[in-house]
Design an enzyme around this catalytic site. Structure first.
Site, short mmCIF file in Angstrom:
data_model
loop_
_atom_site.label_atom_id
_atom_site.label_comp_id
_atom_site.label_asym_id
_atom_site.label_seq_id
_atom_site.Cartn_x
_atom_site.Cartn_y
_atom_site.Cartn_z
N SER A 220 0.90 -1.09 0.05
CA SER A 220 0.21 -0.20 -0.03
C SER A 220 0.69 1.36 -0.07
O SER A 220 0.21 2.46 -0.26
CB SER A 220 -0.93 -0.01 1.23
OG SER A 220 -0.04 -0.05 2.33
N HIS B 117 -5.73 -4.29 -0.23
CA HIS B 117 -5.98 -3.41 -1.59
C HIS B 117 -6.02 -3.84 -3.04
O HIS B 117 -5.80 -3.11 -3.92
CB HIS B 117 -4.58 -2.29 -1.59
CG HIS B 117 -4.59 -1.48 -0.59
ND1 HIS B 117 -4.97 0.01 -0.37
CD2 HIS B 117 -3.85 -1.42 0.74
CE1 HIS B 117 -4.74 0.52 0.55
NE2 HIS B 117 -4.04 -0.36 1.44
N LYS C 114 -11.89 -1.00 2.45
CA LYS C 114 -11.18 -0.06 1.55
C LYS C 114 -12.13 -0.14 0.23
O LYS C 114 -13.05 0.62 0.18
CB LYS C 114 -9.86 -0.68 1.21
CG LYS C 114 -8.84 -0.57 2.32
CD LYS C 114 -7.66 -0.95 2.27
CE LYS C 114 -6.66 -0.85 3.58
NZ LYS C 114 -6.14 -1.72 4.20
#
Ligand SMILES: *Cc1c(COP(=O)(O)O)cnc(C)c1O
Length: 394
Positions: free
Chosen positions: A183, A211, A242
Site C-alpha cells: 500500500s 488493496h 477499502k
C-alpha cells in the site's frame, strides 16, 4: 504537570515533533466522497481508500439502514456464543462466491483477520516466510503466533527460495505470507512465483489482498484472480474497509482451514461480532461488484488519466501498478509542507513519512477513486502542478 514516571513520554512526543514525524489528525465532517469536509474546509479527496465510491453509495446506505431497523445496533455477543447473525452467514457465502474460494470467515477488521488466521495455523515449532515490506498487521499476527519469522527481500521469489532451503529443515511446517498490493508503493507481489516456491517445498500459502479486492482481477475479484491462481492459495485475507467502502475483515480460502479457524481464531471467539448494519453494507457492496464491472473499469480509467498526467508534469510516481500513486518527495518536511500547501488550495492528500515508509522516502500518497469526475482529476492535477513548481519539485 506530568507525573515524574510519565515524563519520558513527553520527551518522546517532543522528539517526534522535532523530527517532523508527529502525526496531526485531520478531522472529517462528511462522507468520504470525491469532495469532503475536512477541518472545516471543503476539499478534493485524494486520500481515502474509497476506491469505488461505495462508502456513501445509496445502495449500501439503504441496506445498512434497513439492517438497523431489523436487528438494532449491536449483536452483543461474540460469534461463537450468540453473535452469529443470518447476515454474517450470508456475507461469508457471498464473499466466498465472489472470490472463487470454498469458504470465508467474517471478522471485525482486516487487521484482526491476519491474527485470526496466522495464530492458529503456525506455532513455536514452525516458520513463517514474510516479505520485508509486509503490512503491520501481518507482522503482529506473525509475532503473536510465536513461530520463527524469516524475512525475505521485497517481492523476491529467488531470495524466498534461498531462505526456505536454508531454514525450513529446522522446523515442523512452513508458511509463506505476503501482501498482495503493497500500500505504500502500489506495487504487487509476484504471486505466481511465490506459489511455485511454496509448491516445491510444501509451504502453506497466505496473501493479504486488502488493496487488491475491488481493484485487481475481473471486476475486482482480487490478486489471486489477477494471476489466475484460483484454488492455489490456502488463505486470502481481505478487508471490507477499502474498496468495499464499509468495515470488517475476511479470511477466505480452503474450507478445511476456515472450518478450523471457526474453532480457533481468537478474535472470532473473544471479540464481539460485527454489527448488522456493517454486515448488510458489506453484503450490498459484494452484490454491486458481482453484478457489474463498471465501477472497477472507471477506477482504472481514472488511474491511467491521473498517473500519466503526473508523469508528464515531471513527478516521480514510483513503481506503482495500481490506483495507489506515491508522489515521491524524499524529505519528510518537504512532503508535509507539500501536503499542507495542497490543503490550502483545496486538495486533501496526506504526506507519509517514517515509520509508515522508510527514512528518506517520504511522499504524498494519492489514492485514485472511481468517485472522481474528469473535472475533479483536472482540479487535482492543476494544484499538484502549481505546488510542485512553487516548491521546486518539478
Ligand atoms: C489496510 C490493511 C489492513 C487492515 O485492514 P482494516 O480492515 O482496515 O483493519 C490489513 N492488511 C493490509 C495489507 C492493509 O492494507
Amino acid at each position: 504537570m506530568t507525573e515524574a514516571k510519565l515524563t519520558w513520554i513527553e520527551d518522546e512526543l517532543t522528539s517526534l515533533k522535532e523530527s517532523g514525524l508527529f502525526i496531526n489528525l485531520r478531522v472529517i465532517d462528511s462522507a468520504p466522497g470525491a469532495w469532503m469536509q475536512v477541518d472545516g474546509k471543503r476539499v478534493l479527496n485524494l486520500c481515502t481508500n474509497n476506491y469505488l465510491g461505495l462508502a456513501n453509495d445509496e445502495r449500501l446506505v439503504r441496506a445498512a439502514k434497513q439492517a438497523v431497523d431489523d436487528f438494532g445496533v449491536g449483536p452483543t455477543a461474540v460469534r461463537t456464543i450468540a453473535g452469529t447473525l443470518a447476515l454474517h452467514v450470508e456475507l461469508e457465502k457471498a464473499i466466498a462466491v465472489f472470490k472463487g474460494v470454498e469458504d470465508a470467515l467474517y471478522v471485525q477488521s482486516g487487521f484482526v483477520a491476519n491474527q485470526a488466521a496466522l495464530v492458529p495455523l503456525v506455532g513455536r515449532e514452525d516458520v513463517i516466510f514474510s516479505d520485508r515490506l509486509n503490512h503491520a498487521s501481518i507482522i503482529d499476527g506473525a509475532r503473536l503466533s510465536r513461530a520463527k519469522i524469516v524475512v525475505y527481500e521485497h517481492t523476491d521469489a529467488v531470495d524466498l527460495e534461498a531462505k526456505v532451503k536454508k531454514h525450513l529443515p529446522q522446523y515442523r511446517r512452513g508458511l509463506v505470507v505476503t501482501d498482495g498490493v503493497f500500500s505504500m508503493d502500489g506495487d504487487i507481489a509476484p504471486l505466481d512465483k511465490i506459489y511455485a516456491v511454496a509448491e516445491t517445498y510444501g509451504l502453506m500459502t497466505m496473501v493479504d489482498d486488502a488493496h487488491g479486492e475491488g481493484v485487481l482481477g475481473k471486476g475486482g475479484r482480487g490478486i489471486v484472480d489477477h494471476f489466475g491462481l484460483h484454488g492455489k492459495f490456502d488463505v486470502e485475507i481481505g478487508t471490507f474497509s477499502k474498496a468495499f467502502g464499509v468495515v470488517g475483515g475476511a479470511v477466505a480460502g480452503k474450507k478445511v482451514i476456515v472450518d478450523y479457524l471457526r474453532q480457533k481464531a481468537r478474535p472470532f471467539l473473544f471479540s464481539n461480532a460485527v454489527t448488522a448494519a456493517d454486515t448488510a453494507g458489506c453484503l450490498a457492496a459484494v452484490k454491486v461488484l458481482s453484478e457489474s464491472t463498471d465501477l472497477v473499469d472507471r477506477l482504472w480509467k481514472n488511474t491511467d488519466t491521473f498517473k500519466s498526467a503526473m508523469v508528464s508534469l515531471g513527478f516521480d510516481v514510483g513503481k506503482s501498478v495500481t490506483p495507489i500513486v506515491p508522489v515521491m518527495l524524499g524529505d519528510v518536511k518537504l512532503a508535509k509542507n507539500f501536503s499542507r500547501r495542497l490543503f490550502d488550495e483545496g486538495v486533501f492528500a496526506m504526506a507519509l513519512g517514517f515509520p509508515t515508509v522508510p527514512q528518506g522516502l517520504a511522499r504524498i500518497r494519492v489514492m485514485v477513486s472511481a468517485a472522481l469526475s474528469q473535472g475533479d482529476l483536472d482540479y487535482g492535477l492543476e494544484k499538484f502542478e502549481k505546488i510542485g513548481r512553487e516548491l521546486g519539485v518539478i
